[in-house]
Design an enzyme around this catalytic site. Structure first.
Site, PDB file in Angstrom:
ATOM      1  N   SER A 105       0.847  -1.185   0.000  1.00 12.06           N
ATOM      2  CA  SER A 105       0.000   0.000   0.000  1.00 12.06           C
ATOM      3  C   SER A 105       0.892   1.247   0.000  1.00 12.06           C
ATOM      4  O   SER A 105       1.715   1.401  -0.894  1.00 12.06           O
ATOM      5  CB  SER A 105      -0.971  -0.040   1.186  1.00 12.06           C
ATOM      6  OG  SER A 105      -1.992   0.915   1.053  1.00 12.06           O
ATOM      7  N   GLU A 164      -8.908  -5.043  -5.096  1.00 13.80           N
ATOM      8  CA  GLU A 164      -8.304  -4.105  -4.155  1.00 13.80           C
ATOM      9  C   GLU A 164      -9.334  -3.222  -3.435  1.00 13.80           C
ATOM     10  O   GLU A 164      -9.391  -3.177  -2.207  1.00 13.80           O
ATOM     11  CB  GLU A 164      -7.309  -3.202  -4.893  1.00 13.80           C
ATOM     12  CG  GLU A 164      -6.076  -3.912  -5.418  1.00 13.80           C
ATOM     13  CD  GLU A 164      -4.978  -4.028  -4.386  1.00 13.80           C
ATOM     14  OE1 GLU A 164      -5.171  -3.585  -3.241  1.00 13.80           O
ATOM     15  OE2 GLU A 164      -3.910  -4.561  -4.740  1.00 13.80           O
ATOM     16  N   HIS A 194      -7.760  -5.418  -0.916  1.00 12.21           N
ATOM     17  CA  HIS A 194      -6.497  -4.774  -0.552  1.00 12.21           C
ATOM     18  C   HIS A 194      -5.930  -5.358   0.737  1.00 12.21           C
ATOM     19  O   HIS A 194      -6.647  -5.514   1.727  1.00 12.21           O
ATOM     20  CB  HIS A 194      -6.769  -3.284  -0.374  1.00 12.21           C
ATOM     21  CG  HIS A 194      -5.563  -2.447  -0.154  1.00 12.21           C
ATOM     22  ND1 HIS A 194      -4.612  -2.230  -1.114  1.00 12.21           N
ATOM     23  CD2 HIS A 194      -5.161  -1.723   0.939  1.00 12.21           C
ATOM     24  CE1 HIS A 194      -3.687  -1.415  -0.639  1.00 12.21           C
ATOM     25  NE2 HIS A 194      -3.990  -1.100   0.597  1.00 12.21           N
TER      26      HIS A 194
END
Length: 439
Positions: free
Chosen positions: A108, A226, A333
């Site tokens: 991330s 995600e 995600h």
């Protein structure tokens, strides 16, 4: 402010000179830290006979507030990361590590940090391989945009200049940050690297394409779904329309390829997902805009310099997500972190559920990450052959399992028609340039 600490896991503080893996945590440049049990490096260190390091760095307004006349101010958090790599270079040998074989890996905002550090002249030579997970160059900011963020911070704090901010307590600054974040639909767009002409002479993707990390093998990729993670935060996002996403993107309509419209995006993604709900279409496109296409752009930028050591993956394992039983989050995600760290189903927003994570997939991912850290190639003996990514085949390892039966396989150019749609759009935050009004 006494926050710049490191954690080190080593099999032995001897003179073995093991490969070193340095983790940069994510959290949108605002949240998280290395205290989460999910980020324990003990499992990787033991399985691979490597040294694992994790770091803290200044976040949010403390790490990424840019002010004219204060050199490096908008990149302070990234300079903290660079300082951690200086420490590793100077001291890791005492912990059984090899300072000449260091792999940077992050997820991330940590993946975006990896991309930024690859582009930072001052970090050159401090690491020798890079893994960017679910984050590439997509939050690099222009000076104009970063200054607008700081101006809004001062308004939120009720001060007129940087001296007024410096006079505030940590608690007051965090309160002002909270107001700023509450006013931004996508808080990740507030912070990140600033292309200031000093710390970053160029945007990350452009710098990497020009060879800023020419000698660094790269492994990068995303999860399959995600953006569906954020349904956990805001349930109404399950049904969000693509028009709403476009209106709230940092790029606005400039995110859509020239000559195309939002309706063209919807038509394409819907045609590949017959009968899917509108929210599913939106999240498929959003995943590409925010994560997959930036990762592909990063790989494309590095291919000219590392044609034999640039690897692309996509993580497909569907998270049970028992806290949202009526929603199929797919593989959202950050889902891969418990696997590649080997930390199992440590609680993290309950996306994993109570059952142990599949052992076979955990070991496969750990071994791939460890092999890459050791050699620059993620092919351990038990992996399907994972060829480098290239412009013709676009080979991508898809990680998945059914129970303990591995389904991981190489797929050439997955969802290729959707990838092609975004040709010419870079999503690097600097091109197209974010405007102050996008805040």
């Amino acid at each position: 402010e006494d926050c710049l600490t490191l954690n080190v896991w080593t099999p032995s503080a001897d003179d073995a000179k093991r490969p070193v893996m340095v983790w940069v945590h994510g959290g949108g440049w605002i949240y998280e830290g290395t205290e989460d049990p999910l980020y324990s490096g003990a499992h990787l260190a033991a399985r691979g006979d490597v040294v694992v390091v994790s770091m803290e760095y200044r976040l949010g307004v403390f790490g990424f507030s840019h002010f004219d006349g204060i050199p490096g101010s908008g990149n302070a958090g990234l300079l903290d990361q660079k300082l951690a790599f200086d420490w590793v270079r100077d001291h890791i040998e005492a912990f059984g590590g090899d300072p000449s074989n260091v792999t940077l890996f992050g997820e991330s905002a940590g993946g975006m940090s990896a991309t930024a550090l690859m582009a930072m002249p001052g970090a050159k030579g401090l690491f020798h391989k890079a893994i960017a997970q679910s984050g590439a160059g997509s939050t690099a900011r222009s000076v104009e945009y970063a200054t607008a963020v700081s101006d809004k911070l001062m308004v939120a704090a009720g001060v007129s200049d940087v001296n007024g901010l410096l006079a505030l307590s940590m608690e007051e600054l965090r309160a002002a940050q909270d107001l700023l974040v509450d006013d931004a639909f996508i808080s990740d767009s507030l912070f990140g690297s600033v292309v200031d002409g000093e710390i970053f002479p160029k945007g990350p993707i452009q710098a990497i394409a020009d060879g800023s990390a020419a000698d660094v093998p790269l492994l990068t990729g995303t999860t399959l779904n995600e953006t569906r993670l954020w349904i956990l935060y805001v349930p109404v996002l399950a049904d969000i329309s693509f028009d709403a996403i476009v209106a709230l993107l940092p790029y606005g309509e400039r995110a859509i390829p020239e000559g195309k419209t939002a309706e063209d995006v919807i038509d394409l993604y819907e045609s590949n997902r017959s009968g899917a709900e509108p929210g599913v279409i939106t999240h498929a496109a959003g995943t590409d805009i925010f994560f997959r296409i930036p990762a592909i752009r990063l790989a494309e930028a590095q291919l000219a310099h590392q044609p034999n050591n640039t690897f692309l993956y996509r993580f497909h394992w569907p998270a049970p997500a028992p806290v949202v039983p009526d929603e199929d989050l797919g593989s959202p995600h950050a889902t891969e972190r418990g696997f590649m760290f080997g930390s199992g189903n440590e609680p993290w927003l309950d996306i994993y559920g109570p059952d142990p994570l599949p052992k076979a997939l955990t070991e496969q991912m750990m071994d791939a990450w460890l092999a890459f850290a050791k050699t620059g190639n993620p092919n351990p003996s038990k992996m399907p052959n994972w060829p480098p990514n290239d412009a013709s085949t676009r080979a991508t390892m898809t990680f998945d399992t059914a129970g303990e039966t591995l389904k991981s396989q190489v797929v050439n150019d997955p969802d290729g028609s959707e990838r092609v749609f975004w040709d010419g759009v870079h999503f690097d935050g600097v091109t197209p340039t974010w405007k102050p009004e996008d805040l």
